[in-house]
Scaffold this motif. Sequence first.
Motif, mmCIF file in Angstrom:
data_model
loop_
_atom_site.group_PDB
_atom_site.id
_atom_site.type_symbol
_atom_site.label_atom_id
_atom_site.label_comp_id
_atom_site.label_asym_id
_atom_site.label_seq_id
_atom_site.Cartn_x
_atom_site.Cartn_y
_atom_site.Cartn_z
ATOM 1 N N LEU A 1 11.974 -13.741 -149.858
ATOM 2 C CA LEU A 1 13.472 -13.764 -149.960
ATOM 3 C C LEU A 1 13.798 -15.068 -149.824
ATOM 4 O O LEU A 1 14.964 -15.607 -150.452
ATOM 5 N N GLY A 2 13.310 -15.962 -148.981
ATOM 6 C CA GLY A 2 13.993 -17.083 -148.877
ATOM 7 C C GLY A 2 13.731 -18.118 -150.009
ATOM 8 O O GLY A 2 14.386 -19.067 -150.512
ATOM 9 N N LEU A 3 12.383 -18.035 -150.450
ATOM 10 C CA LEU A 3 12.070 -18.749 -151.651
ATOM 11 C C LEU A 3 12.969 -18.375 -152.738
ATOM 12 O O LEU A 3 13.561 -19.122 -153.591
ATOM 13 N N VAL A 4 13.210 -16.943 -152.947
ATOM 14 C CA VAL A 4 14.164 -16.614 -154.204
ATOM 15 C C VAL A 4 15.499 -17.247 -153.970
ATOM 16 O O VAL A 4 16.158 -17.632 -154.809
ATOM 17 N N ALA A 5 16.000 -17.273 -152.796
ATOM 18 C CA ALA A 5 17.458 -17.935 -152.357
ATOM 19 C C ALA A 5 17.588 -19.323 -152.838
ATOM 20 O O ALA A 5 18.385 -19.954 -153.306
ATOM 21 N N VAL A 6 16.299 -19.988 -152.433
ATOM 22 C CA VAL A 6 16.201 -21.308 -152.904
ATOM 23 C C VAL A 6 16.144 -21.556 -154.435
ATOM 24 O O VAL A 6 16.953 -22.310 -154.961
ATOM 25 N N ALA A 7 15.356 -20.733 -154.910
ATOM 26 C CA ALA A 7 15.228 -20.717 -156.410
ATOM 27 C C ALA A 7 16.376 -20.351 -157.020
ATOM 28 O O ALA A 7 16.611 -21.033 -158.291
ATOM 29 N N ALA A 8 17.191 -19.322 -156.615
ATOM 30 C CA ALA A 8 18.442 -19.182 -157.290
ATOM 31 C C ALA A 8 19.352 -20.385 -157.518
ATOM 32 O O ALA A 8 20.157 -20.160 -158.495
ATOM 33 N N VAL B 1 13.946 -30.453 -154.256
ATOM 34 C CA VAL B 1 13.854 -32.005 -154.746
ATOM 35 C C VAL B 1 13.827 -32.011 -156.307
ATOM 36 O O VAL B 1 14.470 -32.752 -157.203
ATOM 37 N N GLY B 2 13.249 -30.900 -156.784
ATOM 38 C CA GLY B 2 13.104 -30.718 -158.345
ATOM 39 C C GLY B 2 14.623 -30.594 -158.788
ATOM 40 O O GLY B 2 14.984 -31.272 -159.940
ATOM 41 N N ALA B 3 15.496 -29.729 -158.213
ATOM 42 C CA ALA B 3 16.742 -29.258 -158.725
ATOM 43 C C ALA B 3 17.611 -30.765 -158.827
ATOM 44 O O ALA B 3 18.372 -30.844 -159.959
#
Lengths: 287, 262
Positions: free
Chosen positions: B34-41, B256-258
Motif C-alpha cells: 500500500l505504501g508503494l502504491v501511495a508513492v506510485a500514485a 527520484v524518478g518523478a
Amino acid sequence: MALIEIDNLHFSWTPGGPGVLAGISLQIAAGERIAILGANASGKSTLAQWIAGWLPTAAATAETGGLTVQGKAYGDHDAASRPGLAQFTGQVPMQQLSGFAFTVFDEIAFGPGNLGLPEAEIRARISDAIRICNLEALKDRDPFSLSGGEQQRLSIAAALAMQPEILVLDEPTSNFDPESRDALLDQIERLPAGLTIVLADASLTTALRLAARFVLLDAGRIIFDGAAAALLAHPRTAEIFGLPEIRLAAEYLQSAGLWPAGVPMPQSTGAAISVLRPLLAASGVSQ
Amino acid sequence: MAAAKDKDREKTLLYVPGEGWLHRLNPLTRLTGLGLVAVAAFALPPAATIVIALVATLMGTVAGAGAVFLRRLTLTLGPLALALFVVHGMLMDHPNRFGFLGLDLSHDGLMYMVKILGRIAALLSGSLVFVTTTHPSALLKALDSHGFPPGVSYLIASPLLLLEPFTQRARAIREAQMARGLDLEGSFFARIRAFPALLLPLVTLALADIDHRAQVLDGRGFRARPRRTVLDAPKDSPRQRLARRVMLGLAPLLIVGAFFWH
Ligand SMILES: Nc1ncnc2c1ncn2[C@@H]1O[C@H](COP(=O)(O)OP(=O)(O)OP(=O)(O)O)[C@@H](O)[C@H]1O
Ligand SMILES: [Mg+2]
C-alpha cells in the motif's frame, strides 16, 4: 507480617475534599477471603482500589497513613511484578476492557502476552480462565459487543490469567442472573486456597458465599470486622441490606448447618437477632 | 442481537473474510505494498496510475471484495469526476479548447481531470485492497511480532474498538439531555446553545475513561516489558521479507524518478 497492612488511612479524592476513607486500619493475611460491605458511597470501591494498588495516583494521595503489600508500598514494587501481585476488576464492566483485543480470547491473552511469557504457558492460563468463567462459547466474540454480565466474566478471566496473589473484585456479580452467579461463585470457590480474595459488595448474597471474614464500612470507617454470624447480628446490617437479605442470610446459615433445628426462618431483624444471640453467646462471641 | 453488533463492526471495518493468497500474505507485506502504491500514485504518469487502479480492483474482486470496490469507487470517483469535468474541463480557462456535443471543452483541462482521477483511483483502490483483506487484529499481531512498539498498535486498535461504544454514549447523553428539556430540535441557535450541555459530559466521560483505561493497561502489564508474546501471529516467509525490502527500495527510486519525469 500480614500480606496487606493498612495503617490509619485517611483519604479523599480531591485535596481538602470530603474524607472518603476516615482512618482505616486493616490487616489481610495471605489466602484470606474477605468481603468489604457497606451502603452506596460508604467507600467500598475506594478501599478496594487501594488494596489493589490502583490508589494512590499522582492526583489522589493519602492524607495520612498508607498501605503496604508484602511490606512495601505498591509503588516500590517494580512495574513488571505488580500485575502478578494484585488484580482488580472494577464496577463498570466495559471500562475493564483493554481496548486492544478484537476477540474475547485475545482480551484474556493481552495481559500474559505483555509479560512476555512463553506461548504454552499463556495458552494454559487462557484455557483455565475460560473454563472458570464459562467463556468457551464466547471466545471469538467482540468484547465490546458482550452483555454486561458477560463482560464482567471476561474481566475476571483476564484478571485470573495474570495469576495474581491478590484478586480484588468490585461487585463482580452485580450484572449476573442468579444461575450464572452461582456458577461463577462455584468456580471461584475452587480457586487455589493460597489466592487472597477481596470482594467489595453492596449485597450479602455473593459475600456470604465467598468470604469468611466481613468488614462493614460506614462513611469511610470500619464499624464491624468479623465472621458471618456476628455480621448478621450487627444492628447496621439490617438497616443497610434490608430484610430479604437477612432472610437469605439465615437460609445460608441453615444450609451450612449453623441454624438451630426446628426454629423457623426469621421474618424480622429482631427475630433473627434473638436466634443468633444465644448462638453467639454459646460460641463465646460477645458484642 | 449481540451477534448483530459484531456484524456492525465488521461492516465499518470493510474487512471481507477470505482464504486466497492475498488474504494469506503477511499484513506487513500488504501494508508495504500500500505504501508503494501511495508513492506510485503521485510519482507515476496518469496512464500508469490507471493501470494500478485497474490491477488493484481486479485483485480486490478476485479476493471476494468486488461489491465493496464497486460501491466505494463509484461513490468517491463519480461525484469527483463530475466536479472535475465541469470545473476543469469546461469552466476554467485551460488552453486547447474544442467543441463536443455542443459543449466547449478544454483538452488540457480534461487531461488534468484524468491525472487527478487516476491518482485518487490508485490510492483508493490500493487502500481498499489493504482494508478488505486485512483484519485489524491481524495487523496488530503482525506489528507486535515484528517488534514495533506496543504504543503503535494501540493507536490503531483502540479507535476502531472504542469508537462504537463512544458513539453509543454520545447518543445516550443526547437522549438524556432532551428528556430533561434541552432543545436539540429547535432553531439553529437553540442547538448551538445546547452544544456545551452535550459536549461537556462527553469530554468529562472521555477523560475519566482514559484515566481508568490507563490503569487497566498498567494492571495488565502493558509496556512492563520491552517485548510482548504474540499468539497466532500471521505467517511470514523469507520471500515476503525480500518482497518488502524490494518495495521499500523502489519507493525512493520512484520519488527520484518523478523529479525527472515532471
Ligand atoms: N474517581 C473518583 N473521583 C472523585 N470522587 C470519587 C471517585 N470515586 C468515588 N468517589 C467518591 O467517593 C465516595 C465513595 O465512593 P465509592 O465508590 O468508594 O463508594 P462505594 O461504597 O463503592 O459505593 P457503591 O456501592 O455505590 O459502589 C463517593 O462519595 C464517591 O462520590
Ligand atoms: Mg463501589
